[in-house]
Design a protein around this motif. Sequence first.
Motif, short mmCIF file in Angstrom:
data_model
loop_
_atom_site.label_atom_id
_atom_site.label_comp_id
_atom_site.label_asym_id
_atom_site.label_seq_id
_atom_site.Cartn_x
_atom_site.Cartn_y
_atom_site.Cartn_z
N ARG A 34 5.23 -7.52 -26.54
CA ARG A 34 5.75 -8.55 -25.63
C ARG A 34 6.96 -8.12 -24.80
NH1 ARG A 34 4.75 -12.76 -29.74
NH2 ARG A 34 2.81 -13.74 -29.13
N PRO A 35 7.93 -7.37 -25.36
CA PRO A 35 9.08 -7.00 -24.54
C PRO A 35 8.73 -6.19 -23.29
CG PRO A 35 9.59 -6.68 -26.85
CD PRO A 35 8.10 -6.98 -26.76
N ASP A 36 7.60 -5.50 -23.31
CA ASP A 36 7.18 -4.72 -22.15
C ASP A 36 6.33 -5.51 -21.17
OD1 ASP A 36 8.49 -2.37 -22.82
OD2 ASP A 36 6.85 -1.68 -24.09
N VAL A 61 -7.45 -8.50 -22.60
CA VAL A 61 -7.63 -7.46 -23.62
C VAL A 61 -7.44 -8.13 -24.97
CG1 VAL A 61 -6.81 -5.25 -24.50
CG2 VAL A 61 -6.71 -5.73 -22.03
N ARG A 62 -8.45 -7.98 -25.84
CA ARG A 62 -8.40 -8.57 -27.18
C ARG A 62 -8.56 -7.43 -28.18
NH1 ARG A 62 -9.62 -13.58 -29.66
NH2 ARG A 62 -10.47 -13.30 -31.74
N THR A 97 -1.57 -1.46 -15.00
CA THR A 97 -0.92 -2.31 -15.99
C THR A 97 -1.73 -2.40 -17.27
OG1 THR A 97 0.09 -3.61 -14.21
CG2 THR A 97 0.03 -4.63 -16.39
N THR A 98 -3.04 -2.51 -17.14
CA THR A 98 -3.91 -2.57 -18.32
C THR A 98 -3.84 -1.27 -19.09
OG1 THR A 98 -5.37 -4.13 -17.20
CG2 THR A 98 -6.27 -3.00 -19.13
N ASP A 99 -3.86 -0.14 -18.40
CA ASP A 99 -3.76 1.16 -19.05
C ASP A 99 -2.45 1.28 -19.82
OD1 ASP A 99 -4.75 3.91 -19.50
OD2 ASP A 99 -2.99 4.45 -18.31
N ASP A 100 -1.33 0.91 -19.20
CA ASP A 100 -0.03 0.95 -19.87
C ASP A 100 -0.02 0.06 -21.11
OD1 ASP A 100 0.91 2.67 -17.93
OD2 ASP A 100 2.09 1.14 -16.88
#
Length: 85
Positions: A28-30, A13-14, A59-62
């Motif tokens: 990043r923390p998630d 994802v960009r 994971t991508t959706d989150d």
Amino acid sequence: MSADSDAPRRATVRTEHADADVIAASVRPDNTESMRTRVDGDAVVTTIERDDTGGLRATTDDYVVNVTVAEEVVQLADRHKTPNP
């Protein structure tokens, strides 16, 4: 079953942001162990790798929700900055 069906699924994802460093630091923390986030100029680039398509999708959706919230917070903070004297 072919060997390909056992291969991990991967998505990159960009997203482009005025404050890419801030957005990347916010998400990043998630990140889980299956995620890598980096800054490339004005873009945040995150690669997600999961063993199955359903896990990759979740994971991508989150992650996309997290990036969206981070961007909204940065925009709100920018509107409320006070000038330095």
